[in-house]
Design a protein around this motif. Structure first.
Motif, PDB file in Angstrom:
ATOM      1  N   LEU A   1       0.835  -1.206   0.000  1.00 16.64           N
ATOM      2  CA  LEU A   1       0.000   0.000   0.000  1.00 16.64           C
ATOM      3  C   LEU A   1       0.867   1.252   0.000  1.00 16.64           C
ATOM      4  O   LEU A   1       0.514   2.262  -0.615  1.00 16.64           O
ATOM      5  CB  LEU A   1      -0.937  -0.004   1.205  1.00 16.64           C
ATOM      6  N   LYS A   2       2.011   1.205   0.664  1.00 23.15           N
ATOM      7  CA  LYS A   2       2.923   2.350   0.631  1.00 23.15           C
ATOM      8  C   LYS A   2       3.519   2.517  -0.767  1.00 23.15           C
ATOM      9  O   LYS A   2       3.709   3.637  -1.243  1.00 23.15           O
ATOM     10  CB  LYS A   2       4.018   2.167   1.667  1.00 23.15           C
ATOM     11  N   LEU A   3       3.803   1.383  -1.419  1.00 22.51           N
ATOM     12  CA  LEU A   3       4.284   1.446  -2.797  1.00 22.51           C
ATOM     13  C   LEU A   3       3.215   2.069  -3.691  1.00 22.51           C
ATOM     14  O   LEU A   3       3.512   2.938  -4.531  1.00 22.51           O
ATOM     15  CB  LEU A   3       4.641   0.042  -3.287  1.00 22.51           C
ATOM     16  N   LEU A   4       1.974   1.646  -3.511  1.00 27.15           N
ATOM     17  CA  LEU A   4       0.865   2.199  -4.289  1.00 27.15           C
ATOM     18  C   LEU A   4       0.741   3.698  -4.035  1.00 27.15           C
ATOM     19  O   LEU A   4       0.502   4.484  -4.956  1.00 27.15           O
ATOM     20  CB  LEU A   4      -0.438   1.488  -3.909  1.00 27.15           C
ATOM     21  N   GLY A   5       0.959   4.084  -2.777  1.00 30.46           N
ATOM     22  CA  GLY A   5       0.876   5.490  -2.419  1.00 30.46           C
ATOM     23  C   GLY A   5       1.936   6.351  -3.074  1.00 30.46           C
ATOM     24  O   GLY A   5       1.767   7.557  -3.229  1.00 30.46           O
ATOM     25  N   SER A   6       3.033   5.725  -3.480  1.00 31.28           N
ATOM     26  CA  SER A   6       4.097   6.481  -4.148  1.00 31.28           C
ATOM     27  C   SER A   6       3.840   6.624  -5.643  1.00 31.28           C
ATOM     28  O   SER A   6       4.553   7.376  -6.324  1.00 31.28           O
ATOM     29  CB  SER A   6       5.443   5.790  -3.920  1.00 31.28           C
ATOM     30  N   LYS A   7       2.834   5.907  -6.159  1.00 33.35           N
ATOM     31  CA  LYS A   7       2.530   5.940  -7.600  1.00 33.35           C
ATOM     32  C   LYS A   7       1.270   6.725  -7.927  1.00 33.35           C
ATOM     33  O   LYS A   7       1.132   7.240  -9.036  1.00 33.35           O
ATOM     34  CB  LYS A   7       2.373   4.511  -8.129  1.00 33.35           C
ATOM     35  N   LEU A   8       0.312   6.785  -6.995  1.00 34.94           N
ATOM     36  CA  LEU A   8      -0.957   7.449  -7.239  1.00 34.94           C
ATOM     37  C   LEU A   8      -1.002   8.788  -6.508  1.00 34.94           C
ATOM     38  O   LEU A   8      -0.636   8.871  -5.339  1.00 34.94           O
ATOM     39  CB  LEU A   8      -2.127   6.577  -6.775  1.00 34.94           C
ATOM     40  N   TYR A   9      -1.459   9.819  -7.213  1.00 28.76           N
ATOM     41  CA  TYR A   9      -1.492  11.169  -6.649  1.00 28.76           C
ATOM     42  C   TYR A   9      -2.854  11.811  -6.888  1.00 28.76           C
ATOM     43  O   TYR A   9      -3.453  11.640  -7.941  1.00 28.76           O
ATOM     44  CB  TYR A   9      -0.413  12.045  -7.295  1.00 28.76           C
ATOM     45  N   TYR A  10      -3.327  12.534  -5.881  1.00 28.40           N
ATOM     46  CA  TYR A  10      -4.510  13.363  -6.059  1.00 28.40           C
ATOM     47  C   TYR A  10      -4.102  14.682  -6.712  1.00 28.40           C
ATOM     48  O   TYR A  10      -3.046  15.245  -6.401  1.00 28.40           O
ATOM     49  CB  TYR A  10      -5.155  13.680  -4.715  1.00 28.40           C
ATOM     50  N   CYS A  11      -4.952  15.166  -7.597  1.00 31.15           N
ATOM     51  CA  CYS A  11      -4.797  16.502  -8.156  1.00 31.15           C
ATOM     52  C   CYS A  11      -5.869  17.378  -7.524  1.00 31.15           C
ATOM     53  O   CYS A  11      -7.059  17.131  -7.695  1.00 31.15           O
ATOM     54  CB  CYS A  11      -4.948  16.474  -9.675  1.00 31.15           C
ATOM     55  N   PHE A  12      -5.440  18.389  -6.773  1.00 33.70           N
ATOM     56  CA  PHE A  12      -6.389  19.264  -6.090  1.00 33.70           C
ATOM     57  C   PHE A  12      -5.766  20.641  -5.932  1.00 33.70           C
ATOM     58  O   PHE A  12      -4.592  20.772  -5.574  1.00 33.70           O
ATOM     59  CB  PHE A  12      -6.769  18.700  -4.719  1.00 33.70           C
ATOM     60  N   ASN A  13      -6.553  21.661  -6.218  1.00 34.55           N
ATOM     61  CA  ASN A  13      -6.112  23.044  -6.076  1.00 34.55           C
ATOM     62  C   ASN A  13      -4.849  23.327  -6.891  1.00 34.55           C
ATOM     63  O   ASN A  13      -3.978  24.084  -6.472  1.00 34.55           O
ATOM     64  CB  ASN A  13      -5.883  23.380  -4.602  1.00 34.55           C
ATOM     65  N   GLY A  14      -4.747  22.644  -8.032  1.00 35.52           N
ATOM     66  CA  GLY A  14      -3.620  22.880  -8.928  1.00 35.52           C
ATOM     67  C   GLY A  14      -2.347  22.156  -8.544  1.00 35.52           C
ATOM     68  O   GLY A  14      -1.312  22.331  -9.183  1.00 35.52           O
ATOM     69  N   ASN A  15      -2.400  21.313  -7.501  1.00 31.67           N
ATOM     70  CA  ASN A  15      -1.205  20.606  -7.035  1.00 31.67           C
ATOM     71  C   ASN A  15      -1.435  19.095  -7.024  1.00 31.67           C
ATOM     72  O   ASN A  15      -2.567  18.623  -6.890  1.00 31.67           O
ATOM     73  CB  ASN A  15      -0.830  21.062  -5.626  1.00 31.67           C
ATOM     74  N   LEU A  16      -0.335  18.336  -7.147  1.00 27.66           N
ATOM     75  CA  LEU A  16      -0.382  16.889  -6.996  1.00 27.66           C
ATOM     76  C   LEU A  16       0.135  16.514  -5.617  1.00 27.66           C
ATOM     77  O   LEU A  16       1.187  17.003  -5.188  1.00 27.66           O
ATOM     78  CB  LEU A  16       0.481  16.206  -8.071  1.00 27.66           C
ATOM     79  N   SER A  17      -0.602  15.660  -4.905  1.00 25.99           N
ATOM     80  CA  SER A  17      -0.176  15.203  -3.582  1.00 25.99           C
ATOM     81  C   SER A  17      -0.336  13.692  -3.502  1.00 25.99           C
ATOM     82  O   SER A  17      -1.342  13.133  -3.943  1.00 25.99           O
ATOM     83  CB  SER A  17      -0.989  15.877  -2.472  1.00 25.99           C
ATOM     84  N   SER A  18       0.671  13.031  -2.949  1.00 23.34           N
ATOM     85  CA  SER A  18       0.666  11.574  -2.868  1.00 23.34           C
ATOM     86  C   SER A  18      -0.491  11.085  -2.005  1.00 23.34           C
ATOM     87  O   SER A  18      -0.791  11.666  -0.956  1.00 23.34           O
ATOM     88  CB  SER A  18       1.990  11.085  -2.288  1.00 23.34           C
ATOM     89  N   ILE A  19      -1.126   9.985  -2.423  1.00 25.44           N
ATOM     90  CA  ILE A  19      -2.221   9.424  -1.620  1.00 25.44           C
ATOM     91  C   ILE A  19      -1.683   8.764  -0.358  1.00 25.44           C
ATOM     92  O   ILE A  19      -2.450   8.370   0.517  1.00 25.44           O
ATOM     93  CB  ILE A  19      -3.049   8.393  -2.431  1.00 25.44           C
ATOM     94  N   SER A  20      -0.349   8.625  -0.246  1.00 26.81           N
ATOM     95  CA  SER A  20       0.230   8.014   0.952  1.00 26.81           C
ATOM     96  C   SER A  20      -0.133   8.805   2.206  1.00 26.81           C
ATOM     97  O   SER A  20      -0.207   8.245   3.300  1.00 26.81           O
ATOM     98  CB  SER A  20       1.749   7.896   0.822  1.00 26.81           C
TER      99      SER A  20
END
Length: 260
Positions: free
Chosen positions: A156-175
């Motif tokens: 799940l931590k590995l997955l968190g390093s690959k998937l990112y939310y896009c919000f308010n013009g920025n990308l943030s890791s789901i981790s």
């Protein structure tokens, strides 16, 4: 060698050099100690950083050696990742991801279960047609939810390093949304044609991206393809009993397993 500098990190003192702290100029520490970002002082005049003092030793050692050295029984990977994300030392971020992959591959048998849900939601928004002229518009939006459980918290931590939310013009890791080491819930929306970018922020709508491919996930099919690709690179395979292989991409409950 530059003059020694004493840091107070969360109440724990460290002494190092300015050249060490600025060895990665684009990092948070590089910006702080090059004067781009003002630093705070404690009552003794030491530079103060309000972060975890215990974990900082691993970050400082990386600055000194360019190697991420962790004890064999290290149990605070989640905390380390949050601290690494704060300091934004890109080579350290890469080294931590490699370490997590290495530890994940060392784990024994594991199971991955994904439950998917999708609904259509109507969004209303204003469109600026000319200065001082606005019109009300609406459109249907696809809203997705994925509940992910894995016996491998490292996956799940590995997955968190690959998937990112896009919000308010920025990308943030789901981790950063991983509150339980074995469970992860994702909620996101597909892009809507004509919906102004600022409306996603105003209506608190997050989109989902895969990095480093920089690919937006606008459907469950794309989501499943990307997650399965990440899982199979980590040694998982499709559980042939659930669902049936022919119906894999159309099923709302997906299970993968890993044997070692």
């Amino acid at each position: 060698m530059s003059e020694p500098i004493t840091l107070n990190v969360g109440g724990k003192l460290y002494t190092t050099s300015l050249s060490t702290l600025t060895s990665f100029p684009d990092s948070m520490l590089g910006a702080m100690f090059s004067g781009k970002i003002p630093t705070k002082k404690d009552s003794q005049g030491n530079c103060f950083i309000d972060r975890d003092g215990k974990i900082f030793r691993y970050i400082l050692n990386f600055l000194r050696t360019s190697h991420l050295d962790l004890p064999e029984d290290f149990q605070e990977m989640g905390l380390l990742r949050r601290e690494v994300d704060f300091y934004q030392i890109q080579p350290l971020i890469d080294a931590l991801q490699e370490k997590e992959v290495e530890l994940s591959k060392a784990e024994k048998n594991a199971m991955l279960n994904i439950t998917l849900d999708q609904k259509t939601q109507t969004v209303h928004f204003t469109v600026r047609e000319a200065p001082q002229i606005y019109s009300l518009s609406s459109s249907n939006m696809q809203v997705f939810s994925a509940h992910i459980f894995s016996t491998s918290c490292l996956f799940l931590k590995l997955l968190g390093s690959k998937l990112y939310y896009c919000f308010n013009g920025n990308l943030s890791s789901i981790s950063s949304y991983l509150q339980d080491p074995n469970h992860l819930t994702l909620d996101w929306v597909a892009s809507v044609e004509g919906l102004p970018e600022e409306e996603y922020t105003r209506q608190n709508l997050k989109r989902l991206w895969v990095v480093p491919d920089n690919k937006q996930i606008n459907s469950f099919r794309v989501f499943v393809e990307e997650v399965v690709k990440i899982a199979m690179s980590d040694g998982f395979c499709i559980d042939s009993s659930h669902p049936h292989t022919l119906d894999f991409m159309n099923n709302k409950i997906i299970r993968l397993i890993r044997y070692k």
